[in-house]
Every structure is written in structure tokens, then in C-alpha cells.
Design an enzyme around this catalytic site. Structure first.
Site, mmCIF file in Angstrom:
data_model
loop_
_atom_site.group_PDB
_atom_site.id
_atom_site.type_symbol
_atom_site.label_atom_id
_atom_site.label_comp_id
_atom_site.label_asym_id
_atom_site.label_seq_id
_atom_site.Cartn_x
_atom_site.Cartn_y
_atom_site.Cartn_z
ATOM 1 N N GLY A 12 24.717 27.322 1.968
ATOM 2 C CA GLY A 12 23.542 27.675 2.988
ATOM 3 C C GLY A 12 22.274 27.473 2.435
ATOM 4 N N HIS A 108 23.492 15.037 6.382
ATOM 5 C CA HIS A 108 24.670 14.428 5.587
ATOM 6 C C HIS A 108 23.944 13.776 4.091
ATOM 7 C CE1 HIS A 108 28.347 12.411 4.801
ATOM 8 N NE2 HIS A 108 27.722 11.407 4.313
ATOM 9 N N ASP A 144 30.021 11.511 11.513
ATOM 10 C CA ASP A 144 28.460 11.337 11.019
ATOM 11 C C ASP A 144 27.714 10.230 11.417
ATOM 12 O OD1 ASP A 144 28.661 13.761 9.158
ATOM 13 O OD2 ASP A 144 29.747 12.496 7.872
HETATM 14 C C1 GRF Z 1 24.719 19.566 2.095
HETATM 15 O O1 GRF Z 1 24.902 18.623 0.971
HETATM 16 C C2 GRF Z 1 24.750 18.834 3.310
HETATM 17 O O2 GRF Z 1 24.187 17.525 3.417
HETATM 18 C C3 GRF Z 1 26.309 18.801 3.544
HETATM 19 O O3 GRF Z 1 26.827 19.692 2.975
HETATM 20 C C4 GRF Z 1 25.975 20.457 1.994
HETATM 21 C C5 GRF Z 1 25.637 21.677 2.457
HETATM 22 O O4 GRF Z 1 24.731 22.486 1.492
HETATM 23 N N1 GRF Z 1 26.636 18.446 5.002
HETATM 24 P P1 GRF Z 1 24.339 23.926 1.918
HETATM 25 O O5 GRF Z 1 25.489 24.814 2.189
HETATM 26 O O6 GRF Z 1 23.277 23.670 2.848
HETATM 27 O O7 GRF Z 1 23.711 24.311 0.501
#
Ligand code: GRF
Length: 198
Positions: A12, A108, A144
Site C-alpha cells: 500500500g 501500473h 490495463d
Molecule cells: C505498484 O507497483 C503498482 O504500480 C502496481 O502494484 C504495486 C503496488 O505497490 N499496480 P504498493 O502496494 O502501492 O506499494
């Protein structure tokens, strides 16, 4: 003040970046609820520490549509206007997408349309691209594939590993997620085909 619902499955850090932007007055919104499909998601703990409302919605062997119906119910219960996917590891069904048309945003870790799906940073390294990055986009019914709101480029260095590249991309993710939400919530954008202008 616009009410956001955050959906996450893991650590998160993007959620935390959004929460920080709000706390520091850089984003005019409130987080109405943080929802996870994983009971032990670190992001859920952090949300609780911030005193935010949280909900755990387990998958529990039901269909994607049934799951999404519960998501929609929960989001409506908290009067959510915009949904932010922040590392939510489930594909949304049309049930969710149609309940919040052009109101679900995802981040993404690649320059879409390159490398959709899982392990985007690894895909980029394996393909040998010299520039990767991240994308904030509206969610449609594909993987996506929705209209792009903001992107940031990150050069791939010769010595990069999946970890080092992911780390540099993540820093840009945290920056552009807030920028994209700001643009979306300002309402001063329009859609021309697939292009989001503004
Ligand atoms: C990120 O790299 C985001 O782009 C992808 O999942 C990852 C989540 O990371 N969809 P976090 O949980 O926000 O640290």
C-alpha cells in the site's frame, strides 16, 4: 470534498502517498474507505493506524461478478465517488466498471500499452527496453487498457535488477498518482476518443 475508495492487496505505498498528499493539502479529497481482498495486507494496517475506515472483502470461492457486487455495495455504503486501485491484485469485472464508469483509476508500473499484467518491471527488463516508467489510467473492461491520464518515464540502467528498477519506478508512481487524481478531480479534462486532455 470528493470521497475516494482505495482498493489494495499489499503493502500500500501508493495508498500512503495519496494519504500523504491529502494530509499535506496537495489533494482536495478524503479517503472514505480502504478495502482489501487480503486480510493481512500491510496497507490495511496502515489505514487503521491513520484512523481510516477499512473493509476486508475476501474472495472466498465466488465468481468475479459476485465478488464485485460486494465491492460495489461496500463502496456505495461509504458513498465513494472515485475508486483508486493501488496494487489491487484482482481483475475487475464489468459489474464494477459499469457501477463506476470513468471513475476507477489504476496505477501500473510500465509505460502502457507496453507490458500490461503482472511483473511489468520484469517484462521490461527481459524485453530489453531502455526506458520504462509508470502509467495512471482509467479502468475499462480490459487488462490495463483504459485511457491514460498521466505517465512518467524512467530510464533503465545497465546494472538494473527487477528490484532497483521497481524502486525508481515506484518513486515516480507516488508522484504521478497524486497529479493524476488532482487532474481528474479538478474536472477540467475532457475525453477525445482514447485521449484524456487536461
Ligand atoms: C505498484 O507497483 C503498482 O504500480 C502496481 O502494484 C504495486 C503496488 O505497490 N499496480 P504498493 O502496494 O502501492 O506499494
Amino acid at each position: 470534498m470528493t470521497s475516494l475508495g482505495i482498493l489494495l492487496s499489499g503493502r500500500g505505498s501508493n495508498f500512503q502517498a495519496i494519504a500523504r498528499s491529502i494530509a499535506e493539502g496537495r489533494l482536495a479529497a478524503r479517503i472514505a474507505v480502504v478495502i482489501s481482498d487480503r486480510k493481512n495486507a500491510a496497507g490495511l494496517d496502515h489505514a487503521r493506524q491513520l484512523g481510516l475506515e477499512t473493509a476486508y472483502v475476501p474472495a472466498g470461492g465466488r465468481s468475479r461478478e459476485e465478488y464485485d457486487q460486494e465491492l460495489v455495495r461496500t463502496l456505495r455504503e461509504f458513498a465513494v465517488e472515485y475508486v483508486c486501485l493501488a496494487g489491487f491484485m484482482r481483475l475487475l469485472s464489468p459489474v464494477m466498471v459499469r457501477a463506476f464508469p470513468v471513475r476507477i483509476v489504476n496505477i501500473h508500473p510500465s509505460l502502457l500499452p507496453a507490458f500490461p499484467g503482472l511483473d511489468a518491471q520484469r517484462q521490461a527488463l527481459e524485453h530489453g527496453v531502455k526506458v520504462s516508467g509508470c502509467t495512471v489510467h482509467f479502468v475499462d473492461e480490459g487488462l490495463d487498457s483504459g485511457p491514460i491520464i498521466r505517465q512518467a518515464a524512467v530510464p533503465v540502467e545497465d546494472g538494473d535488477t527487477e528490484e532497483s528498477l521497481s524502486r525508481r519506478i515506484l518513486a515516480e508512481e507516488h508522484r504521478i498518482y497524486t497529479e493524476a487524481l488532482k487532474a481528474v478531480l479538478s474536472g477540467s479534462w475532457r475525453q477525445d476518443g482514447r485521449r484524456i486532455i487536461g
